[in-house]
Design an enzyme around this catalytic site. Structure first.
Site, PDB file in Angstrom:
ATOM      1  N   ARG A  86       4.322  -7.953   6.209  1.00  0.00           N
ATOM      2  CA  ARG A  86       3.512  -7.242   5.223  1.00  0.00           C
ATOM      3  C   ARG A  86       2.066  -7.683   5.418  1.00  0.00           C
ATOM      4  O   ARG A  86       1.804  -8.850   5.712  1.00  0.00           O
ATOM      5  CB  ARG A  86       3.950  -7.600   3.799  1.00  0.00           C
ATOM      6  CG  ARG A  86       5.240  -6.935   3.351  1.00  0.00           C
ATOM      7  CD  ARG A  86       5.056  -5.429   3.117  1.00  0.00           C
ATOM      8  NE  ARG A  86       6.249  -4.776   2.622  1.00  0.00           N
ATOM      9  CZ  ARG A  86       7.125  -4.124   3.398  1.00  0.00           C
ATOM     10  NH1 ARG A  86       6.943  -4.027   4.689  1.00  0.00           N
ATOM     11  NH2 ARG A  86       8.181  -3.545   2.865  1.00  0.00           N
ATOM     12  N   GLU A 119      -3.055  -0.587   3.215  1.00  0.00           N
ATOM     13  CA  GLU A 119      -2.623   0.582   4.010  1.00  0.00           C
ATOM     14  C   GLU A 119      -2.836   1.880   3.243  1.00  0.00           C
ATOM     15  O   GLU A 119      -2.607   1.911   2.036  1.00  0.00           O
ATOM     16  CB  GLU A 119      -1.139   0.427   4.373  1.00  0.00           C
ATOM     17  CG  GLU A 119      -0.905  -0.754   5.285  1.00  0.00           C
ATOM     18  CD  GLU A 119       0.573  -1.010   5.567  1.00  0.00           C
ATOM     19  OE1 GLU A 119       1.412  -0.168   5.215  1.00  0.00           O
ATOM     20  OE2 GLU A 119       0.869  -2.076   6.133  1.00  0.00           O
ATOM     21  N   HIS A 161       2.162   1.008  10.665  1.00  0.00           N
ATOM     22  CA  HIS A 161       3.385   0.601   9.941  1.00  0.00           C
ATOM     23  C   HIS A 161       4.594   1.400  10.450  1.00  0.00           C
ATOM     24  O   HIS A 161       5.199   2.174   9.699  1.00  0.00           O
ATOM     25  CB  HIS A 161       3.201   0.780   8.429  1.00  0.00           C
ATOM     26  CG  HIS A 161       4.194  -0.005   7.615  1.00  0.00           C
ATOM     27  ND1 HIS A 161       3.917  -0.526   6.381  1.00  0.00           N
ATOM     28  CD2 HIS A 161       5.490  -0.357   7.860  1.00  0.00           C
ATOM     29  CE1 HIS A 161       4.979  -1.154   5.905  1.00  0.00           C
ATOM     30  NE2 HIS A 161       5.953  -1.065   6.794  1.00  0.00           N
TER      31      HIS A 161
HETATM   32  C1  8YV Z   1       8.945   1.422   5.853  1.00  0.00           C
HETATM   33  C2  8YV Z   1       9.365  -1.122   5.566  1.00  0.00           C
HETATM   34  O1  8YV Z   1       7.661   1.223   5.465  1.00  0.00           O
HETATM   35  O2  8YV Z   1      11.673  -1.544   5.484  1.00  0.00           O
HETATM   36  C3  8YV Z   1      10.565  -1.843   5.091  1.00  0.00           C
HETATM   37  O3  8YV Z   1      10.394  -2.782   4.300  1.00  0.00           O
HETATM   38  O4  8YV Z   1       8.290  -1.524   5.362  1.00  0.00           O
HETATM   39  C4  8YV Z   1       9.516   0.139   6.396  1.00  0.00           C
HETATM   40  O5  8YV Z   1      10.700   0.258   7.007  1.00  0.00           O
HETATM   41  C5  8YV Z   1       9.570   2.183   4.732  1.00  0.00           C
HETATM   42  O6  8YV Z   1      10.393   1.423   3.924  1.00  0.00           O
HETATM   43  C6  8YV Z   1      10.190   3.488   5.086  1.00  0.00           C
HETATM   44  O7  8YV Z   1      10.545   4.192   3.921  1.00  0.00           O
END
Ligand code: 8YV
Length: 319
Positions: free
Chosen positions: A235, A264, A282
């Site tokens: 993150r 972001e 991302h």
């Molecule tokens: C995607 C993520 O941003 O899994 C996570 O924690 O950050 C990523 O896979 C997102 O969740 C897709 O919806």
């Protein structure tokens, strides 16, 4: 579960279209209604039974409080640092996420970013396209990755998948985590700074949230040093981005490859101006196969809760 009644489901910002499509087949998806039409939301809110979110979505205590019939917040993502789990739990609302199905994908990207930064792949691509190869001859020499030292910040499921891949590159592997993980063939180091000092690549794959905010600060970046490369697939909040830009500009840090950022989708212009930085929007889990598997799991959790059946993958706090 095919005979479940259609219920209103609130979608919050950054909901994946794949998850949204599954919800629309069986339920009424109110996509960001609380933001787009507050009056209609006030009417619908008492009936909303589920919230659908992404790993980078935010669901705060205020929103949870406005949904008296809420049973589940289903996150399509492994990370859930944007969700107020305490507020949900206090109300008997469960939070689920999608671990494991994205381990390979995020680990593949971490290795890809390490190689991209070490071998300067984006710069190499630009070098050919811009005609510099013809005009100036060979590109400046790059860095060797095989056989170098990897420091992993986080040794959960994805961290272990990265370490497994790094072994094939003959890398020596050390890690830091809240505590040593017994049974793993990697060296545990208690502090991030000490880990950075002994690493060529420092790869971040630890959960976000208050507990890891700015874990990688100016001191850690200095310890990683002018030959060190920082890779972040966790993150943006884990890194003090302002300190990172300073360290890169001043040559205190060798390079960085980043899939995540503090604000972001905004990326500081000063970061983008640096040639030894590789950036991605991302995309850790962003392939057709993996995003579909995540959507299927997120939807299965949602359906299980509405049917009163056991959840597949609740977050640890709700298990
Ligand atoms: C995607 C993520 O941003 O899994 C996570 O924690 O950050 C990523 O896979 C997102 O969740 C897709 O919806």
């Amino acid at each position: 579960m095919n005979d479940l009644p259609r219920v209103p489901v609130l979608g919050v910002a950054r909901l994946s279209p794949l998850f949204a499509a599954l919800i629309r087949e069986r339920h009424e998806l109110l996509d960001r209604l609380h933001e787009t039409d507050p009056a209609a939301f006030a009417v619908a809110a008492p009936g909303i039974r589920a919230v659908a979110a992404g790993g980078d979505s935010r669901v705060d205590a205020g929103l949870i409080a406005r949904l008296p019939a809420l049973q589940i917040i289903s996150v399509m993502g492994v990370g859930y640092d944007g969700i107020d789990v305490e507020a949900a739990r206090a109300r008997g609302v469960v939070v689920t996420h999608t671990p494991d199905v994205l381990n390979d994908e995020v680990a593949d990207l971490a290795i890809g970013l390490m190689l991209a930064a070490a071998r300067q792949l984006p710069a190499a691509d630009r070098y050919v396209r811009s005609g510099q190869w013809e005009a100036r001859g060979p590109m400046p020499l790059a860095r060797k990755m095989s056989g170098s030292r990897l420091g992993l910040v986080g040794m959960g499921r994805i961290g272990q998948a990265i370490a497994h891949r790094a072994q094939a590159f003959g890398m020596s592997i050390a890690y830091t985590a809240r505590s040593a993980k017994p049974g793993l063939p990697y060296r545990f180091v208690a502090s991030v700074e000490e880990l950075a000092a002994g690493s060529d690549f420092l790869v971040l794959i630890t959960p976000g949230g208050a507990g890891t905010r700015h874990l990688v600060d100016a001191k850690v970046l200095r310890a990683l040093g002018p030959k060190g490369i920082l890779v972040n697939v966790a993150r943006g909040s884990v890194v003090d981005e302002a300190a990172l830009v300073d360290a890169l500009e001043q040559g205190v840090l060798g390079g960085a490859a980043l899939d995540v950022f503090e604000d972001e989708p905004r990326v500081p212009a000063r970061l983008l101006a640096l040639p030894h930085v590789v950036v991605a929007p991302h995309i850790g889990s962003a392939t057709h196969a993996t995003r579909q598997a995540m959507a299927d799991l997120a939807f299965a959790n949602l359906q299980a809760r509405l049917a009163g059946q056991p959840l597949l993958t609740p977050v640890p706090e709700c298990a």
